[in-house]
Design a protein around this motif. Structure first.
Motif, PDB file in Angstrom:
ATOM      1  N   GLY A   1     -10.147 -58.921   8.827  1.00 41.16           N
ATOM      2  CA  GLY A   1     -10.199 -60.205   8.150  1.00 41.16           C
ATOM      3  C   GLY A   1      -9.397 -61.285   8.840  1.00 41.16           C
ATOM      4  N   ALA A   2      -9.824 -62.554   8.637  1.00 41.04           N
ATOM      5  CA  ALA A   2      -9.177 -63.699   9.267  1.00 41.04           C
ATOM      6  C   ALA A   2      -7.872 -64.034   8.546  1.00 41.04           C
ATOM      7  CB  ALA A   2     -10.129 -64.883   9.248  1.00 41.04           C
ATOM      8  N   ALA A   3      -7.107 -64.930   9.151  1.00 41.67           N
ATOM      9  CA  ALA A   3      -5.832 -65.354   8.572  1.00 41.67           C
ATOM     10  C   ALA A   3      -6.038 -66.262   7.377  1.00 41.67           C
ATOM     11  CB  ALA A   3      -4.996 -66.070   9.634  1.00 41.67           C
ATOM     12  N   GLY A   4      -7.218 -66.879   7.273  1.00 34.76           N
ATOM     13  CA  GLY A   4      -7.482 -67.763   6.161  1.00 34.76           C
ATOM     14  C   GLY A   4      -8.968 -68.025   6.039  1.00 34.76           C
ATOM     15  N   PHE A   5      -9.348 -68.676   4.921  1.00 32.82           N
ATOM     16  CA  PHE A   5     -10.754 -68.956   4.690  1.00 32.82           C
ATOM     17  C   PHE A   5     -10.863 -70.268   3.938  1.00 32.82           C
ATOM     18  CE2 PHE A   5     -14.373 -68.963   1.775  1.00 32.82           C
ATOM     19  CZ  PHE A   5     -15.422 -68.811   2.677  1.00 32.82           C
ATOM     20  N   ILE A   6     -11.845 -71.087   4.307  1.00 32.20           N
ATOM     21  CA  ILE A   6     -12.142 -72.313   3.578  1.00 32.20           C
ATOM     22  C   ILE A   6     -13.650 -72.406   3.408  1.00 32.20           C
ATOM     23  CG2 ILE A   6     -12.212 -73.760   5.664  1.00 32.20           C
ATOM     24  CD1 ILE A   6     -10.946 -76.007   3.888  1.00 32.20           C
ATOM     25  N   GLN A   7     -14.096 -72.624   2.148  1.00 33.82           N
ATOM     26  CA  GLN A   7     -15.525 -72.654   1.852  1.00 33.82           C
ATOM     27  C   GLN A   7     -16.040 -74.079   1.931  1.00 33.82           C
ATOM     28  OE1 GLN A   7     -16.606 -70.930  -1.906  1.00 33.82           O
ATOM     29  NE2 GLN A   7     -18.808 -71.133  -1.544  1.00 33.82           N
ATOM     30  N   LYS A   8     -17.145 -74.247   2.594  1.00 26.23           N
ATOM     31  CA  LYS A   8     -17.805 -75.541   2.660  1.00 26.23           C
ATOM     32  C   LYS A   8     -18.517 -75.803   1.339  1.00 26.23           C
ATOM     33  CE  LYS A   8     -18.898 -74.826   7.582  1.00 26.23           C
ATOM     34  NZ  LYS A   8     -19.995 -74.686   8.550  1.00 26.23           N
ATOM     35  N   PRO A   9     -18.631 -77.036   0.913  1.00 25.46           N
ATOM     36  CA  PRO A   9     -18.019 -78.234   1.498  1.00 25.46           C
ATOM     37  C   PRO A   9     -16.563 -78.358   1.054  1.00 25.46           C
ATOM     38  CG  PRO A   9     -19.327 -78.838  -0.409  1.00 25.46           C
ATOM     39  CD  PRO A   9     -19.501 -77.365  -0.245  1.00 25.46           C
ATOM     40  N   TYR A  10     -15.737 -78.866   1.935  1.00 28.83           N
ATOM     41  CA  TYR A  10     -14.328 -79.055   1.572  1.00 28.83           C
ATOM     42  C   TYR A  10     -13.903 -80.488   1.870  1.00 28.83           C
ATOM     43  CZ  TYR A  10     -13.924 -77.967   6.589  1.00 28.83           C
ATOM     44  OH  TYR A  10     -14.072 -77.944   7.959  1.00 28.83           O
ATOM     45  N   GLN A  11     -12.829 -80.903   1.196  1.00 22.39           N
ATOM     46  CA  GLN A  11     -12.280 -82.242   1.391  1.00 22.39           C
ATOM     47  C   GLN A  11     -10.929 -82.143   2.111  1.00 22.39           C
ATOM     48  OE1 GLN A  11     -12.752 -83.119  -2.861  1.00 22.39           O
ATOM     49  NE2 GLN A  11     -13.937 -84.935  -2.277  1.00 22.39           N
ATOM     50  N   LEU A  12     -10.378 -83.270   2.421  1.00 21.44           N
ATOM     51  CA  LEU A  12      -9.160 -83.333   3.240  1.00 21.44           C
ATOM     52  C   LEU A  12      -8.006 -82.588   2.584  1.00 21.44           C
ATOM     53  CD1 LEU A  12      -7.754 -84.495   5.755  1.00 21.44           C
ATOM     54  CD2 LEU A  12      -7.198 -86.534   4.396  1.00 21.44           C
ATOM     55  N   ALA A  13      -7.818 -82.741   1.298  1.00 18.13           N
ATOM     56  CA  ALA A  13      -6.681 -82.120   0.618  1.00 18.13           C
ATOM     57  C   ALA A  13      -6.753 -80.601   0.707  1.00 18.13           C
ATOM     58  CB  ALA A  13      -6.645 -82.586  -0.840  1.00 18.13           C
ATOM     59  N   ARG A  14      -7.981 -80.029   0.480  1.00 22.11           N
ATOM     60  CA  ARG A  14      -8.101 -78.562   0.537  1.00 22.11           C
ATOM     61  C   ARG A  14      -7.935 -78.061   1.957  1.00 22.11           C
ATOM     62  NH1 ARG A  14     -12.518 -74.858  -0.316  1.00 22.11           N
ATOM     63  NH2 ARG A  14     -13.944 -76.590  -0.693  1.00 22.11           N
ATOM     64  N   LEU A  15      -8.431 -78.810   2.955  1.00 24.35           N
ATOM     65  CA  LEU A  15      -8.239 -78.427   4.350  1.00 24.35           C
ATOM     66  C   LEU A  15      -6.752 -78.423   4.684  1.00 24.35           C
ATOM     67  CD1 LEU A  15      -9.331 -77.755   7.165  1.00 24.35           C
ATOM     68  CD2 LEU A  15      -9.565 -80.226   7.568  1.00 24.35           C
ATOM     69  N   SER A  16      -6.044 -79.438   4.226  1.00 23.04           N
ATOM     70  CA  SER A  16      -4.605 -79.524   4.488  1.00 23.04           C
ATOM     71  C   SER A  16      -3.876 -78.349   3.873  1.00 23.04           C
ATOM     72  CB  SER A  16      -4.061 -80.846   3.924  1.00 23.04           C
ATOM     73  OG  SER A  16      -2.649 -80.871   3.970  1.00 23.04           O
ATOM     74  N   ASP A  17      -4.177 -78.033   2.619  1.00 20.73           N
ATOM     75  CA  ASP A  17      -3.495 -76.934   1.932  1.00 20.73           C
ATOM     76  C   ASP A  17      -3.782 -75.594   2.607  1.00 20.73           C
ATOM     77  OD1 ASP A  17      -1.965 -75.926  -0.396  1.00 20.73           O
ATOM     78  OD2 ASP A  17      -3.895 -74.978  -0.894  1.00 20.73           O
ATOM     79  N   THR A  18      -5.037 -75.373   2.992  1.00 23.83           N
ATOM     80  CA  THR A  18      -5.410 -74.090   3.616  1.00 23.83           C
ATOM     81  C   THR A  18      -4.758 -73.938   4.986  1.00 23.83           C
ATOM     82  OG1 THR A  18      -7.542 -74.187   2.458  1.00 23.83           O
ATOM     83  CG2 THR A  18      -7.353 -72.606   4.257  1.00 23.83           C
ATOM     84  N   LEU A  19      -4.751 -74.995   5.785  1.00 26.84           N
ATOM     85  CA  LEU A  19      -4.128 -74.925   7.112  1.00 26.84           C
ATOM     86  C   LEU A  19      -2.623 -74.650   7.006  1.00 26.84           C
ATOM     87  CD1 LEU A  19      -5.769 -77.709   9.314  1.00 26.84           C
ATOM     88  CD2 LEU A  19      -5.536 -75.288   9.865  1.00 26.84           C
ATOM     89  N   ARG A  20      -1.997 -75.286   6.014  1.00 29.60           N
ATOM     90  CA  ARG A  20      -0.552 -75.065   5.862  1.00 29.60           C
ATOM     91  C   ARG A  20      -0.268 -73.598   5.561  1.00 29.60           C
ATOM     92  NH1 ARG A  20       2.572 -78.310   1.228  1.00 29.60           N
ATOM     93  NH2 ARG A  20       1.152 -77.000   0.013  1.00 29.60           N
ATOM     94  N   ARG A  21      -1.078 -72.963   4.680  1.00 33.39           N
ATOM     95  CA  ARG A  21      -0.861 -71.537   4.364  1.00 33.39           C
ATOM     96  C   ARG A  21      -1.089 -70.661   5.585  1.00 33.39           C
ATOM     97  NH1 ARG A  21      -3.875 -72.699  -0.322  1.00 33.39           N
ATOM     98  NH2 ARG A  21      -5.623 -71.489   0.528  1.00 33.39           N
ATOM     99  N   VAL A  22      -2.071 -70.993   6.408  1.00 38.80           N
ATOM    100  CA  VAL A  22      -2.351 -70.196   7.608  1.00 38.80           C
ATOM    101  C   VAL A  22      -1.217 -70.298   8.613  1.00 38.80           C
ATOM    102  CG1 VAL A  22      -3.870 -69.997   9.614  1.00 38.80           C
ATOM    103  CG2 VAL A  22      -4.864 -70.280   7.334  1.00 38.80           C
ATOM    104  N   LEU A  23      -0.712 -71.538   8.833  1.00 41.65           N
ATOM    105  CA  LEU A  23       0.346 -71.731   9.825  1.00 41.65           C
ATOM    106  C   LEU A  23       1.684 -71.196   9.335  1.00 41.65           C
ATOM    107  CD1 LEU A  23      -0.618 -75.294  11.100  1.00 41.65           C
ATOM    108  CD2 LEU A  23      -0.758 -73.150  12.376  1.00 41.65           C
ATOM    109  N   ASP A  24       1.908 -71.242   8.009  1.00 39.12           N
ATOM    110  CA  ASP A  24       3.169 -70.715   7.481  1.00 39.12           C
ATOM    111  C   ASP A  24       3.148 -69.202   7.328  1.00 39.12           C
ATOM    112  OD1 ASP A  24       4.083 -73.267   7.393  1.00 39.12           O
ATOM    113  OD2 ASP A  24       3.745 -73.555   5.234  1.00 39.12           O
ATOM    114  N   GLY A  25       1.965 -68.613   7.356  1.00 37.37           N
ATOM    115  CA  GLY A  25       1.865 -67.169   7.170  1.00 37.37           C
ATOM    116  C   GLY A  25       2.110 -66.409   8.450  1.00 37.37           C
ATOM    117  N   PRO A  26       2.077 -65.051   8.367  1.00 37.13           N
ATOM    118  CA  PRO A  26       2.314 -64.225   9.562  1.00 37.13           C
ATOM    119  C   PRO A  26       1.176 -64.365  10.553  1.00 37.13           C
ATOM    120  CG  PRO A  26       1.620 -62.849   7.736  1.00 37.13           C
ATOM    121  CD  PRO A  26       1.824 -64.216   7.157  1.00 37.13           C
ATOM    122  N   ALA A  27       1.475 -64.183  11.814  1.00 41.20           N
ATOM    123  CA  ALA A  27       0.466 -64.300  12.864  1.00 41.20           C
ATOM    124  C   ALA A  27      -0.483 -63.124  12.770  1.00 41.20           C
ATOM    125  CB  ALA A  27       1.140 -64.317  14.220  1.00 41.20           C
TER     126      ALA A  27
END
Length: 799
Positions: A773-799
């Motif tokens: 499995g990937a480090a994160g997932f975002i379902q289309k369609p998404y808006q800027l706020a959800r993209l921001s929140d998802t990216l932050r969790r991926v970058l703050d999480g373990p590699a």
């Protein structure tokens, strides 16, 4: 003419002066001659007198009728030429010459020509009368019509020839013996089976030549009984062939009689050696299966040719419900419903009588109590010794259970077809939703960026907000389609379904028609259900709204019931997916209405996406219910009748979890604004999605590398993987899809962070990738706020 005949037949009278005595004698002779002529004329035996010169003399009426002439007509004809065909004249001349030579009557055959041109074959007995000098004076003949006899003789001769050919060509031994046991008839099949030629055995004693010594007494006894009293017509015994081997023969015997006296026997023998050998080898197997045969439940019945029941077995009595005394004398017509009589009579006339048996056919029987049940039977004809039909017997099988099983199989096949249809439609709905989500991505994302750029005073801002709202409704519609396909997002927890419905009470009350009354029968303290509370709210809401619309303006009651039910397989068989469910405890939700109800045809379509009976409906409410229930490994049962309302029953597996704190609250929170830095590799085959996502990422502070498919992404990653913090990877792409690209990326750098993006939900992605499995997932369609929140969790999480 009478005087001429009498004068020609009588002896010459004395010449001289007649005395009175002579005259009286002549008168007496004349009277006798007249009497004799009258008697001959009345005789049914054709008779005629002819003269050597060919003229005809006295003929009787029978002779005239034989040839079709009158007596007057015959006086103008000659017997030698007019009445005799040319080819017979030589025969007649030869026989008359013998008569003249010997004086003895001759008997011979010839043909006469009839007046109508036809011919008649006759046998003549011809006598001769001579004059005083001994010369032939006339012939008189008694005529017998032998045409019919000759036809009979020819038919008999043909029959004998046919019988002889039949005997010689029969594929069985045809054996004739006289009363001493000596062989008189021995056909070709007998030669082939015994190895003896006919000339070697005819006239020899059968028993001495071919019957084994140890069987001689028994076989001779059978032969003796057959000759003396006609018994033992069927018999089996071994014979010795010329080579010394034994062959076992089954005989069908009959006696030959002549003048009421037995002169011998005629036997037809079938070589059953191989059959007997098979019987011996099968005898052990027969013992094994004898008990099975004795326990067979098939019924047997026999009727005479008037249809009266004359024989039966116990299984038949049990089948029709009669006792022995009650059944005797009933006819098969009384045991069969009237609608089958014509068919059964046709089977008798067209199959049983000409063939000796019928094909297997089906009909119905009447029990004594008047109930009707289906049977399968085959009927056979029995003949008496004279070969006439004597009775008919049948093996009868009650096929009630078989027909019930066939009906159940049809229902099961119907369910399977329905399931296949729903599965196909689910795949179609999921595919449409996936592609539509990509389109919505461009609409919603661009509207979101534009709103973020505009001030609150901009006149365009309200219009963009409306675009955003419409896009969100379209996204919700996609979620319903994904739910139908069983691909909706699930946030599973254990909760009490009754509590969930209570919490929805106010929302449900305002959702139904003013004419509809909501009633609740909710069980408390029952087992929990493991489900997505939000999706089950959607299920309940859709069923309630559907019930309200079924009631319409007429008014009625909607009843919502919950309980926990122990469901066995027979109960589950009546649902849509019984084959996929195991017996056990299920949480049951029933939504019943007193509305218009549905016919069978409508019930088969209600779960199809976009099917609706409403003037302004999308047809996705029940389709979404179907997808959500399937996604929760549950099932649905629908009962409805036109005018009697409808009940939807939802069955969901009961949870093994202990009771918790209830249902999680429903709500949303806006993510905290966040900005990042570094490089992101964005991989998507849709140009509109790539362009929008790039601008979103750049607004969040990232540098963006773009790739149109997995192959191009690998090339960029090999060159820049040290700088790339996250790869946003689309799941479905040409050439190399997201799954293949993920493996290839990890082969280059196992610590790479990959965030999957798809129009499908996260559960589908997790099922596809498993432990990869990937480090994160975002379902289309998404808006800027959800993209921001998802990216932050991926970058703050373990590699």
């Amino acid at each position: 003419m009478a005087e001429e005949r009498s004068g020609s037949v009588m002896c010459e009278a004395s010449v001289g002066a007649p005395t009175r005595l002579v005259m009286d004698a002549q008168r007496s002779i004349q009277d006798e001659a007249a009497l004799m002529a009258d008697l001959l004329d009345r005789s049914s035996q054709p008779f005629g007198v002819g003269y050597p010169d060919g003229r005809l003399g006295l003929v009787n009426q029978a002779f005239c009728e034989l040839l079709g002439y009158t007596k007057e007509d015959l006086q103008a004809l000659t017997w030698a030429e007019s009445l005799t065909p040319a080819e017979w004249r030589g025969v007649e001349s030869t026989n008359l010459a013998a008569l003249r030579r010997t004086g003895e009557p001759v008997r011979y055959e010839k043909e006469y020509l009839r007046r109508d041109g036809g011919r008649v074959l006759v046998e003549l007995l011809v006598h001769e009368i001579r004059d005083a000098q001994g010369a032939p004076y006339c012939y008189y003949a008694f005529v017998t019509d032998i045409s019919e006899r000759r036809r009979v003789e020819q038919a008999l001769r043909a029959s004998r020839d046919f019988a002889e050919k039949l005997v010689q060509t029969a594929n069985a031994i045809i054996l004739g013996l006289n009363t001493a046991g000596e062989i008189t008839i021995f056909n070709e099949a007998a030669e082939q089976i015994t190895g003896y030629r006919r000339d070697e055995l005819v006239g020899r004693n059968w028993f001495d030549m071919l019957v084994p010594r140890d069987r001689y007494p028994a076989v001779w006894a059978v032969f003796s009984r057959l000759v003396t009293d006609g018994l033992s017509r069927q018999f089996e015994n071994p014979i010795l062939t010329k080579s010394g081997t034994e062959r076992f023969i089954s005989w069908q015997n009959s006696v030959l009689e002549e003048g009421g006296r037995v002169i011998g026997t005629l036997s037809c023998g079938i070589d059953i050696t191989e059959r007997r050998q098979v019987e011996v080898s099968l005898r052990a197997s027969e013992a094994k299966y004898r008990r099975l045969h004795e326990s067979m439940t098939d019924a047997y019945v026999c009727v005479d040719m008037q249809g009266r029941v004359i024989e039966w077995n116990r299984a038949y009595l049990e089948m029709v419900g009669y006792g022995d005394a009650d059944l005797r004398g009933l006819t098969y017509a009384e045991l069969t419903p009237a609608k089958w009589h014509a068919m059964e009579e046709r089977i008798v006339q067209e199959q049983i009588l000409p063939r000796g048996h019928s094909e297997v056919y089906e009909k119905e029987y009447l029990r004594r109590d008047g109930s009707v049940f289906p049977v399968e039977l085959r009927t056979f004809l029995l003949r008496n010794e004279g070969g006439d039909p004597a009775s008919m017997w049948a093996i009868v099988r009650d096929i009630t259970e078989r027909q019930r099983a066939a009906e159940e199989r049809m229902v099961l096949e119907s369910k399977m077809l329905q399931a296949q249809k729903l599965e196909s439609l689910g795949v179609l709905a999921g595919g449409i939703a996936h592609d539509f989500n990509n389109l919505l991505m461009a609409i919603m994302g661009n509207a979101d960026l534009a709103l973020d750029d505009l001030s609150d005073l901009s006149p365009a801002k309200p219009m963009l907000q409306e675009i955003n709202k419409a896009s969100q409704r379209a996204a919700d519609l996609c979620q319903q389609m994904l739910a139908y396909a069983g691909r909706g997002s699930l946030a599973v927890s254990s909760f009490d379904l009754s509590e969930l419905i209570v919490e929805m009470g106010q929302m449900l009350a305002v959702s139904v028609s003013k004419k509809a009354a909501l009633q609740y029968q909710l069980a408390s303290g029952v087992a929990l259900v493991e489900a997505d509370a939000t999706q089950l709210r959607q299920v309940v809401m859709n069923l309630i709204i559907n019930a309200s619309e079924a009631i319409g303006e007429r008014g009625g009651v909607i009843t919502v019931t919950t309980d926990c039910a122990a469901c066995d397989q027979s109960y589950l068989q009546e649902t849509l997916w019984s084959d996929q469910l195991a017996a056990g405890d299920y949480i049951r939700l029933r939504v019943s209405d007193t509305g218009c109800g549905m016919d069978r045809a409508t019930q088969l379509k209600i779960f199809d996406p976009f099917f609706t009976t409403k003037f302004a409906g999308r047809g996705l409410g029940l389709a979404a219910v179907l997808g959500i229930v399937r996604g929760h490994k549950g099932t649905i049962r629908v009962t409805s009748e036109p005018g009697l309302g409808t009940t939807f029953e939802i069955l969901l597996p009961a949870s093994d979890q202990v009771r918790g704190r209830g249902v999680a609250a429903v709500g949303t929170s806006r993510p905290t604004p966040w900005r990042g830095e570094g490089t992101i590799l964005l991989v998507d085959d849709e140009e509109a999605v790539r362009d929008l996502a790039r601008r979103m990422l750049e607004r969040l502070g990232f540098q963006v590398l773009l790739a149109t498919d997995g192959r191009q992404a690998l090339e960029l990653f090999r060159a820049r993987h040290a700088d790339i913090r996250v790869v946003i990877l689309d799941l479905t792409m040409p050439h190399m899809d997201g799954a293949e690209a993920l493996l290839a990326l990890r082969a280059i750098d196992p610590s790479v962070r990959v965030m999957m993006s798809s129009g499908f939900n996260e559960r589908d992605v997790q099922q596809r990738f498993g432990e990869r499995g990937a480090a994160g997932f975002i379902q289309k369609p998404y808006q800027l706020a959800r993209l921001s929140d998802t990216l932050r969790r991926v970058l703050d999480g373990p590699a």
